[in-house]
Design an enzyme around this catalytic site. Structure first.
Site, PDB file in Angstrom:
ATOM      1  CG  HIS A 229      -2.108  -0.916   1.050  1.00  0.00           C
ATOM      2  ND1 HIS A 229      -3.046  -1.060   2.031  1.00  0.00           N
ATOM      3  CD2 HIS A 229      -2.481  -1.745   0.043  1.00  0.00           C
ATOM      4  CE1 HIS A 229      -3.966  -1.927   1.632  1.00  0.00           C
ATOM      5  NE2 HIS A 229      -3.634  -2.364   0.433  1.00  0.00           N
TER       6      HIS A 229
ATOM      7  CD  GLU B 115      -1.910   1.309   4.475  1.00  0.00           C
ATOM      8  OE1 GLU B 115      -2.655   2.296   4.305  1.00  0.00           O
ATOM      9  OE2 GLU B 115      -2.229   0.147   4.139  1.00  0.00           O
TER      10      GLU B 115
ATOM     11  CE1 TYR C 201      -7.310   0.233   4.009  1.00  0.00           C
ATOM     12  CE2 TYR C 201      -6.226   2.350   3.777  1.00  0.00           C
ATOM     13  CZ  TYR C 201      -6.154   0.985   3.895  1.00  0.00           C
ATOM     14  OH  TYR C 201      -4.937   0.359   3.901  1.00  0.00           O
TER      15      TYR C 201
END
Length: 147
Positions: free
Chosen positions: A86, A139, A96
């Site tokens: 990602h 992330e 998302y």
């Protein structure tokens, strides 16, 4: 960070056989919906889409999540690989909701309203956001390290 209720986790686990049987159909339908957004489509390796590799990988990941939703430690290395991929492709928190908006209707489309009831979709929604929050946080850490 959001969590999935015990009831939602049980429902998700109970749907694992349906996910195992129809996962590729679900992810294929999900990507068709998701790729209506050209900017999102451009983030993906289209060769992996056309070969079926990416939908197959995602179907496997969804199945593993369904089976291990109450044992997330079992998914540690898979989550790390997902986070790395990602970050490499520029996935951000704002992506998302787009995936959720494509995945949940795809589950209903493929499994049908008799199986993918409102209760089942609500459980999958809770489960999705629980995992999404884990991924978003990991992330963000990786993006911060790279900055």
């Amino acid at each position: 960070m959001r969590t999935a209720s015990a009831q939602a986790r049980e429902i998700v686990k109970a749907t694992a056989p349906a996910i195992e049987k129809h996962g590729l159909e679900i992810t294929t339908a999900m990507y068709a919906r998701l790729f209506e957004n050209a900017a999102v489509k451009d983030m993906f390796d289209q060769a992996a889409q056309e070969s079926g590799e990416q939908p197959k990988r995602l179907a496997g990941a969804i199945l593993a999540y369904a089976k291990n939703i109450d044992k997330l430690a079992n998914l540690g290395s898979a989550v790390q690989r997902m986070v790395a991929r990602h970050v490499e492709t520029g996935v951000k928190a704002e992506h998302y909701p787009l995936v959720a908006e494509a995945l949940l209707p795809a589950i209903r489309e493929v499994l049908g309203a008799e199986v993918a009831t409102d209760e089942v979709l609500a459980a999958w929604g809770e489960a999705y956001w629980m995992l999404a929050d884990i991924l978003i946080a990991a992330e963000a850490e990786e993006y911060a390290k790279a900055a």
